[in-house]
Write an enzyme that holds these catalytic residues in place. Structure first.
Site, PDB file in Angstrom:
ATOM      1  N   HIS A 159       3.678 -10.339 -27.713  1.00  0.00           N
ATOM      2  CA  HIS A 159       4.238  -9.015 -27.377  1.00  0.00           C
ATOM      3  C   HIS A 159       3.138  -7.961 -27.234  1.00  0.00           C
ATOM      4  O   HIS A 159       3.364  -6.782 -27.504  1.00  0.00           O
ATOM      5  CB  HIS A 159       5.255  -8.563 -28.429  1.00  0.00           C
ATOM      6  CG  HIS A 159       6.239  -9.622 -28.801  1.00  0.00           C
ATOM      7  ND1 HIS A 159       7.406  -9.837 -28.102  1.00  0.00           N
ATOM      8  CD2 HIS A 159       6.204 -10.569 -29.783  1.00  0.00           C
ATOM      9  CE1 HIS A 159       8.060 -10.864 -28.658  1.00  0.00           C
ATOM     10  NE2 HIS A 159       7.344 -11.323 -29.659  1.00  0.00           N
ATOM     11  N   SER A 280     -15.300   6.100  -9.325  1.00  0.00           N
ATOM     12  CA  SER A 280     -14.280   6.971  -8.753  1.00  0.00           C
ATOM     13  C   SER A 280     -14.981   8.054  -7.954  1.00  0.00           C
ATOM     14  O   SER A 280     -16.059   8.501  -8.315  1.00  0.00           O
ATOM     15  CB  SER A 280     -13.461   7.593  -9.877  1.00  0.00           C
ATOM     16  OG  SER A 280     -12.863   8.794  -9.438  1.00  0.00           O
ATOM     17  N   LYS A 286     -15.779   7.049 -14.498  1.00  0.00           N
ATOM     18  CA  LYS A 286     -14.994   5.837 -14.295  1.00  0.00           C
ATOM     19  C   LYS A 286     -15.800   4.626 -13.851  1.00  0.00           C
ATOM     20  O   LYS A 286     -16.736   4.727 -13.078  1.00  0.00           O
ATOM     21  CB  LYS A 286     -13.911   6.089 -13.229  1.00  0.00           C
ATOM     22  CG  LYS A 286     -12.842   7.078 -13.634  1.00  0.00           C
ATOM     23  CD  LYS A 286     -11.923   6.549 -14.720  1.00  0.00           C
ATOM     24  CE  LYS A 286     -10.985   5.496 -14.225  1.00  0.00           C
ATOM     25  NZ  LYS A 286      -9.815   6.015 -13.544  1.00  0.00           N
ATOM     26  N   GLU A 293      -8.247  -6.366 -10.434  1.00  0.00           N
ATOM     27  CA  GLU A 293      -7.053  -5.661  -9.947  1.00  0.00           C
ATOM     28  C   GLU A 293      -6.606  -6.209  -8.598  1.00  0.00           C
ATOM     29  O   GLU A 293      -5.416  -6.398  -8.338  1.00  0.00           O
ATOM     30  CB  GLU A 293      -7.325  -4.154  -9.833  1.00  0.00           C
ATOM     31  CG  GLU A 293      -7.350  -3.468 -11.187  1.00  0.00           C
ATOM     32  CD  GLU A 293      -7.712  -1.986 -11.098  1.00  0.00           C
ATOM     33  OE1 GLU A 293      -7.432  -1.286 -12.059  1.00  0.00           O
ATOM     34  OE2 GLU A 293      -8.276  -1.545 -10.080  1.00  0.00           O
ATOM     35  N   TYR A 320      11.615 -30.342  16.357  1.00  0.00           N
ATOM     36  CA  TYR A 320      10.710 -29.203  16.481  1.00  0.00           C
ATOM     37  C   TYR A 320      11.439 -27.984  17.035  1.00  0.00           C
ATOM     38  O   TYR A 320      12.260 -28.091  17.945  1.00  0.00           O
ATOM     39  CB  TYR A 320       9.532 -29.552  17.408  1.00  0.00           C
ATOM     40  CG  TYR A 320       8.614 -28.365  17.637  1.00  0.00           C
ATOM     41  CD1 TYR A 320       7.575 -28.102  16.753  1.00  0.00           C
ATOM     42  CD2 TYR A 320       8.825 -27.482  18.694  1.00  0.00           C
ATOM     43  CE1 TYR A 320       6.760 -26.993  16.934  1.00  0.00           C
ATOM     44  CE2 TYR A 320       8.018 -26.374  18.878  1.00  0.00           C
ATOM     45  CZ  TYR A 320       6.991 -26.135  17.991  1.00  0.00           C
ATOM     46  OH  TYR A 320       6.184 -25.036  18.158  1.00  0.00           O
TER      47      TYR A 320
HETATM   48  N1  ARG Z   1       1.797 -23.461  19.489  1.00  0.00           N
HETATM   49  C1  ARG Z   1       2.836 -24.369  19.088  1.00  0.00           C
HETATM   50  C2  ARG Z   1       3.031 -24.348  17.583  1.00  0.00           C
HETATM   51  O1  ARG Z   1       2.213 -23.827  16.912  1.00  0.00           O
HETATM   52  C3  ARG Z   1       2.468 -25.741  19.525  1.00  0.00           C
HETATM   53  C4  ARG Z   1       3.630 -26.617  19.732  1.00  0.00           C
HETATM   54  C5  ARG Z   1       4.395 -26.141  20.902  1.00  0.00           C
HETATM   55  N2  ARG Z   1       5.453 -27.022  21.248  1.00  0.00           N
HETATM   56  C6  ARG Z   1       6.450 -26.664  22.079  1.00  0.00           C
HETATM   57  N3  ARG Z   1       7.347 -27.519  22.312  1.00  0.00           N
HETATM   58  N4  ARG Z   1       6.515 -25.457  22.583  1.00  0.00           N
HETATM   59  O2  ARG Z   1       3.982 -24.852  17.045  1.00  0.00           O
END
Ligand code: ARG
Length: 463
Positions: A159, A280, A286, A293, A320
């Site tokens: 504490h 400072s 200071k 920090e 993706y």
């Molecule tokens: N610049 C893109 C990324 O960082 C690369 C992959 C792009 N792929 C696509 N199908 N547009 O993810």
């Protein structure tokens, strides 16, 4: 009307708007991946050649071209173009400029989706190794300082109030333990970073007779990502890395908080070399502990990156999505912040001087040996709760008298319990208290010395 220089212009009726180009381009930041991109392309091209998917002469041309490009990039002669969107298309376009049709064959059986995932993994693997070696260096600095202070007395706090005496060496080694767990987390994350996505192509794999194991071996991966959809969309490894980074920063933020308190004139426990502090502009007296920090402050930004990455992934359907491009800046900033922090911290610890007198004085001011007094009475047969009560009364008495427990006369102490004898003073001293905590993990100087030895054995085992 059509911008024929664009990779996919055959599909579109009008060129991409300027604003959209700027919005979607990543080359400003993903060019950091250039060397890994080339490394990945070289391995891919060699595999294509070995499998008879592209001619051997093309592989030789690609190797030559990519090595030239690498040189251009390293020497700052490569002309990055926003129009070419990202690091991958910039390099591929340049390759084709240099070697013609062979350059256009490089992307056979590959997509930027598996390419970029490979690049990040290569990059992060190297960065993780860098992080691990800097953790090691910081741990060494901690052990060196701890060794100088195996018997330097300071108050241990709960504490933020004086609780029981500890040694500074013991206190410092608590951070050694935290960093040991941090190193374990990075080493563990590295196993999942070190898997090859290439071969997943856009998402479903490829119809060419590729040899993924060949590419994995050449790039030093432990194996391939087992599922093509997962391979292109997985960013767990980046999240794990950032989580480990956030926790490490959190440890250093706690350490910093202590250093900031200790350097304040109210505590006066330590001094930090001037090169880590600033003055400072208005208050001449200071000396501000800017480095600790800022470590405390930068922890917030790494924590923020962790949340950014988790949020980035939470609603993405397989496989993706362009969202994934947003993984890079948080990851890059995390690693920049972490690496710089680890380096500066090790340096700063070597610039700390300890005011042993101030630490000792503070340990004598908060009745730090009250628990020792209670334990003494327990060993003479009093139940712990009664001992606690007797000592609490003694503390109140000493407080009223404005002195420490050890300053009270024997007859006064005996007034709180008839079990008190003259040997009580040996437990009321700071040294007596420390020496009594003599077991693994305890603060007795003998144990701290042993812990320093163990720490050095650990460090040389993973060096
Ligand atoms: N610049 C893109 C990324 O960082 C690369 C992959 C792009 N792929 C696509 N199908 N547009 O993810």
């Amino acid at each position: 009307m059509q911008d024929k220089s664009n990779t996919w212009s055959g599909r579109f009726n009008e060129p991409v708007a300027e604003l959209v180009k700027r919005y979607t381009a990543s080359v400003a930041f993903d060019r950091r991946l250039a060397e890994c991109d080339i490394q990945g392309s070289l391995a891919h091209a060699r595999m294509l050649g070995a499998q008879g998917i592209i001619p051997r002469e093309d592989v030789a041309a690609i190797e030559r071209g990519l090595n030239d490009i690498l040189e251009e990039i390293r020497t700052g002669h490569f002309a990055w173009q926003l129009d070419l969107e990202d690091v991958h298309l910039n390099i591929e376009k340049r390759l084709t400029e240099k070697i013609g049709d062979a350059g256009k064959r490089l992307h056979t059986g590959r997509s930027r989706n598996d390419q970029v995932a490979t690049d990040i993994r290569l990059w992060l693997r190297a960065t993780t190794d860098d992080v691990l070696s800097r953790i090691h260096a910081l741990q060494l600095a901690i052990v060196d300082l701890a060794e100088q202070h195996v018997d330097t007395v300071m108050p241990g706090f709960t504490h933020l109030q004086v609780a029981q005496p500890v040694t500074l060496g013991h206190h410092l080694l608590a951070y050694f333990e935290m960093l040991k767990r941090d190193a374990g987390r990075f080493a563990d994350a590295r196993k999942r970073i070190n898997r090859l996505p290439l071969g997943a192509a856009a998402l479903a794999g490829t119809s060419y007779p590729i040899d993924r194991e060949h590419v994995a071996r050449e790039l030093g991966f432990d194996g391939v990502c087992e599922n093509s959809l997962d391979a292109v969309s997985d960013r767990d490894f980046a999240i794990e890395f950032t989580a480990a980074a956030a926790l490490l920063m959190t440890h250093l933020s706690r350490f910093s908080e202590e250093l900031i308190l200790w350097i304040s004139p109210r505590f006066g426990f330590i001094d930090i070399a001037d090169r880590f502090c600033t003055g400072s502009s208005i208050m001449p007296q200071k000396k501000n502990p800017d480095v600790p920090e800022l470590v405390r402050g930068k922890t917030g930004r790494v924590n923020g990156h962790l949340l950014a990455l988790l949020t980035l992934m939470k609603a993405q359907p397989l496989a993706y999505n362009k969202d994934n491009q947003e993984d890079k800046e948080p990851l890059f900033d995390t690693t920049d912040t972490l690496l710089a922090t680890l380096e500066i911290y090790a340096d700063m610890l070597r610039g700390i001087t300890v005011n042993k007198d101030a630490m000792r004085r503070a340990a004598t001011e908060g009745f730090a040996t009250a628990t020792d007094f209670a334990d003494y009475l327990v060993k003479k047969g009093l139940p712990f709760r009664d001992a606690h009560e007797a000592v609490a009364r003694a503390v109140r008495h000493a407080e009223d008298a404005g002195c420490d427990l050890a300053d009270l006369d024997l007859t006064v102490l005996q007034g709180f319990s008839p079990l008190v004898e003259s040997d009580v003073y040996s437990v009321l001293t700071l040294e007596g208290s420390l020496a009594s905590r003599n077991h693994i993990g305890g603060t007795a100087p003998q144990q701290v010395r042993a812990a320093v030895t163990q720490a050095r054995i650990y460090l040389s085992s993973i060096a």
